[in-house]
Scaffold this active site. Structure first.
Site, PDB file in Angstrom:
ATOM      1  N   ASN A 220       0.881  -1.462  -0.109  1.00 52.00           N
ATOM      2  CA  ASN A 220       0.089  -0.006   0.326  1.00 52.00           C
ATOM      3  C   ASN A 220       0.625   1.396   0.293  1.00 52.00           C
ATOM      4  O   ASN A 220       2.655   1.149   0.210  1.00 52.00           O
ATOM      5  CB  ASN A 220      -1.214   0.484   1.227  1.00 52.00           C
ATOM      6  CG  ASN A 220       0.193  -0.197   2.692  1.00 52.00           C
ATOM      7  OD1 ASN A 220       0.465   0.800   2.717  1.00 52.00           O
ATOM      8  ND2 ASN A 220      -0.479  -0.740   3.044  1.00 52.00           N
ATOM      9  N   ASP A 291      -4.468  -5.930   5.157  1.00 52.69           N
ATOM     10  CA  ASP A 291      -5.408  -6.632   6.159  1.00 52.69           C
ATOM     11  C   ASP A 291      -5.472  -8.867   5.645  1.00 52.69           C
ATOM     12  O   ASP A 291      -5.780  -9.646   6.237  1.00 52.69           O
ATOM     13  CB  ASP A 291      -6.782  -6.472   5.966  1.00 52.69           C
ATOM     14  CG  ASP A 291      -7.137  -4.910   6.855  1.00 52.69           C
ATOM     15  OD1 ASP A 291      -6.509  -5.373   7.603  1.00 52.69           O
ATOM     16  OD2 ASP A 291      -7.289  -4.341   6.052  1.00 52.69           O
ATOM     17  N   LYS A 301       9.246 -17.053 -10.029  1.00 57.02           N
ATOM     18  CA  LYS A 301       8.148 -15.785 -11.227  1.00 57.02           C
ATOM     19  C   LYS A 301       7.622 -17.097 -11.860  1.00 57.02           C
ATOM     20  O   LYS A 301       6.998 -17.590 -12.087  1.00 57.02           O
ATOM     21  CB  LYS A 301       9.095 -15.160 -11.879  1.00 57.02           C
ATOM     22  CG  LYS A 301       8.095 -14.232 -12.431  1.00 57.02           C
ATOM     23  CD  LYS A 301       8.961 -13.263 -13.258  1.00 57.02           C
ATOM     24  CE  LYS A 301       8.013 -13.085 -14.601  1.00 57.02           C
ATOM     25  NZ  LYS A 301       8.554 -12.420 -15.804  1.00 57.02           N
ATOM     26  N   PRO A 318      -3.315 -11.758  10.721  1.00 59.18           N
ATOM     27  CA  PRO A 318      -3.711 -11.837  12.392  1.00 59.18           C
ATOM     28  C   PRO A 318      -3.577  -9.830  12.339  1.00 59.18           C
ATOM     29  O   PRO A 318      -2.930  -9.012  11.789  1.00 59.18           O
ATOM     30  CB  PRO A 318      -2.687 -12.565  12.834  1.00 59.18           C
ATOM     31  CG  PRO A 318      -1.585 -12.193  11.837  1.00 59.18           C
ATOM     32  CD  PRO A 318      -2.037 -12.195  11.035  1.00 59.18           C
ATOM     33  N   ASP A 319      -4.490  -9.675  13.234  1.00 63.98           N
ATOM     34  CA  ASP A 319      -4.750  -8.352  13.855  1.00 63.98           C
ATOM     35  C   ASP A 319      -3.910  -7.973  15.150  1.00 63.98           C
ATOM     36  O   ASP A 319      -4.387  -8.138  16.154  1.00 63.98           O
ATOM     37  CB  ASP A 319      -6.058  -8.200  13.806  1.00 63.98           C
ATOM     38  CG  ASP A 319      -6.315  -6.585  14.462  1.00 63.98           C
ATOM     39  OD1 ASP A 319      -5.818  -5.575  14.666  1.00 63.98           O
ATOM     40  OD2 ASP A 319      -7.286  -5.723  13.648  1.00 63.98           O
ATOM     41  N   ILE A 320      -2.460  -7.067  14.370  1.00 66.54           N
ATOM     42  CA  ILE A 320      -1.638  -6.847  15.991  1.00 66.54           C
ATOM     43  C   ILE A 320      -2.685  -6.201  17.022  1.00 66.54           C
ATOM     44  O   ILE A 320      -2.494  -6.154  17.106  1.00 66.54           O
ATOM     45  CB  ILE A 320      -1.022  -5.988  14.930  1.00 66.54           C
ATOM     46  CG1 ILE A 320       0.152  -6.963  13.773  1.00 66.54           C
ATOM     47  CG2 ILE A 320       0.363  -6.191  15.949  1.00 66.54           C
ATOM     48  CD1 ILE A 320       1.092  -6.375  12.983  1.00 66.54           C
ATOM     49  N   PHE A 337      -4.975   3.120  15.402  1.00 69.18           N
ATOM     50  CA  PHE A 337      -4.558   4.906  14.526  1.00 69.18           C
ATOM     51  C   PHE A 337      -5.800   4.031  13.560  1.00 69.18           C
ATOM     52  O   PHE A 337      -6.162   2.967  13.452  1.00 69.18           O
ATOM     53  CB  PHE A 337      -3.894   4.911  13.095  1.00 69.18           C
ATOM     54  CG  PHE A 337      -3.200   5.750  13.530  1.00 69.18           C
ATOM     55  CD1 PHE A 337      -1.761   6.306  14.432  1.00 69.18           C
ATOM     56  CD2 PHE A 337      -2.722   7.297  12.945  1.00 69.18           C
ATOM     57  CE1 PHE A 337      -0.878   6.674  14.886  1.00 69.18           C
ATOM     58  CE2 PHE A 337      -1.739   8.483  13.003  1.00 69.18           C
ATOM     59  CZ  PHE A 337      -1.251   7.905  14.304  1.00 69.18           C
ATOM     60  N   LYS A 355     -11.221  -3.160  20.308  1.00 70.24           N
ATOM     61  CA  LYS A 355      -9.853  -3.697  20.209  1.00 70.24           C
ATOM     62  C   LYS A 355      -9.681  -2.995  21.670  1.00 70.24           C
ATOM     63  O   LYS A 355      -7.681  -3.808  22.350  1.00 70.24           O
ATOM     64  CB  LYS A 355      -9.061  -3.309  19.032  1.00 70.24           C
ATOM     65  CG  LYS A 355      -9.790  -3.655  17.901  1.00 70.24           C
ATOM     66  CD  LYS A 355      -8.212  -3.615  16.609  1.00 70.24           C
ATOM     67  CE  LYS A 355      -9.122  -3.077  14.709  1.00 70.24           C
ATOM     68  NZ  LYS A 355      -8.107  -3.176  13.873  1.00 70.24           N
TER      69      LYS A 355
END
Ligand code: CTP
Length: 413
Positions: A220, A291, A301, A318-320, A337, A355
């Site tokens: 990203n 995600d 390749k 995994p969601d840290i 954030f 969270k």
């Protein structure tokens, strides 16, 4: 503190009596200086009543030396609103009326400006160049904010609210002259104290790269700038920082209080963050973690398969942040954030609760100048106690200091 409030000719001048009132309430002594044009928008009796002192407007009053006595009296000069004209004059060293002459005389003392103008004027390269010059001299720039402008359009150019200007002044770094050598991105809004000495904080930063094959990845646009600025602000406040960063071009190797862990994928970031978190007093997770990752990663390749399209199967990472929320002990602070595009506050509040966070820093992609790659940002910091703090548009360095002041240095929660 003895503060001179300088007012120039913009519609936002009507908010200056409120600014003066807040400064007086905060315990400062205030005197006002205005340009002739400013008095088209706010009156002399109003300014003299709220400040309790005569207004300085005429260069030749009191024998033409008032700018020197006011410079000797003042400890800080705040120009609000600061028009494109006064910004240009200061950058060029022009002194042709009472306020611009006072500004030049103030060269050895701190100056803060709160620009306000139409968004096209704000975007003009001459204005931006002049601001770079002013920042390079150490002049603090607060705002402008985004929103409805007097000319009927919406955009960047509204003067920062009086409360935000008062807050920025409370965080201003004194004791330096305006003309010390500094990088132009550097600023004088700084950390309030060094209560963090001896504390260890974790920061995650940058993007993650999720490998598809030997040459391709899912990534990203995150540059890592916000996270690196946070690590620097924490170190500046006395903390030892564990900075877990995804791939970025940024370098921080010169700071001995920041221990950099370079990682590539979300799973590597997860491993590093969960390992160091138990030894930390707090964590600020600013990384833009992917995600999803590709279900399979090829070491070679991948070749094109005929003329058909290709389906890439993704599995969740995994969601840290959520994991650290479950690991959090009493006394540890966890800050996330949220980058949102719609229902911003509602979504951010949902993440804060889900969270198990103490604070969430919300960016809206709808704000010009906020988000990926740029040097500026604008945030709303929401606390688990229901508190809410909105920043004006500021450099990421200034935003980082504001975040650290709020999430790490406030006692109440
Ligand atoms: N985050 C994380 N690990 C992930 C995803 C996100 O630690 N795998 C952290 C980010 O660093 C940020 C926060 O979670 O502090 C918010 O990320 P965001 O992607 O906005 O939240 P999500 O929970 O993924 O929610 P949604 O996709 O519904 O917006």
């Amino acid at each position: 503190m003895r503060i001179v409030v300088g007012i120039t000719g913009g519609i936002a001048a009507y908010k200056v009596p409120e600014l003066v009132r807040l400064l007086v309430k905060a315990g400062h002594e205030v005197r006002c200086a205005a340009t002739e044009h400013a008095l088209q928008f706010v009156t002399r009796p109003t300014l003299e009543t709220v400040s309790g002192a005569p207004l300085y407007c005429d260069l030749f009053a009191s024998g033409g030396t008032e700018h020197i006595s006011l410079k000797d009296w003042g400890e800080l000069l705040v120009v609000a609103p600061a028009t494109a004209n006064i910004i240009g004059k200061v950058a060029a060293g022009v002194a042709d009326d009472a306020l611009s002459t006072l500004l030049l005389a103030f060269s050895a003392k701190p100056v803060v400006m709160a620009p306000a103008m139409n968004s096209d004027m704000w975007a003009h390269p001459a204005v931006q160049r002049n601001l770079t010059t002013l920042r390079g001299w150490g002049i603090g720039i607060v705002g402008p904010a985004e929103g409805e402008l007097a000319c009927g359009v919406s955009g960047t150019g509204r003067m920062a609210e009086p409360g935000a200007i008062t807050e920025a002044i409370a965080n201003f770094e004194f004791g330096k002259t305006n003309f010390e050598e500094k990088e132009s991105t550097n600023s004088r809004f700084r950390i309030q104290n060094s209560k963090l000495a001896g504390q260890r904080w974790l920061v995650t930063a940058g993007p993650t790269y999720e490998k598809i094959d030997a040459v391709r990845f899912i990534g990203n646009y995150s540059s890592g700038k916000m996270g690196f600025a946070l690590a620097e602000a924490l170190a500046e406040a006395g903390a030892e920082v564990e900075l877990v960063s995804g791939p970025t071009h940024l370098d921080i190797s010169t700071c001995q209080h920041i221990n950099v862990h370079r990682v590539e994928s979300a799973r590597e970031m997860y491993a590093a963050a969960t390992e160091v978190f138990p030894a930390c007093q707090g964590a600020i997770l600013s990384a833009a973690v992917a995600d999803y990752r590709s279900a399979e990663q090829a070491d070679h390749k991948l070749k094109k398969q005929g003329d058909e399209g290709m389906t890439l199967r993704l599995v969740q990472n995994p969601d840290i942040l959520a994991t650290l929320g479950t690991m959090k002990r009493d006394g540890q602070r966890l800050v996330g954030f949220a980058l949102e595009t719609d229902n911003e506050l509602q979504n951010a509040e949902g993440k804060l609760r889900r969270k198990n966070l103490d604070f969430i820093v919300m960016n809206s992609l709808r704000d010009a100048g906020a988000g990926f790659g740029v040097d500026t940002n604008k945030v709303t910091i929401l606390g688990a106690d229901g508190s809410r703090k909105e920043s004006p548009l500021m450099t990421k360095t200034e935003i980082a200091r504001l975040i650290v002041n709020t999430v790490a240095l406030t006692d109440t929660l």
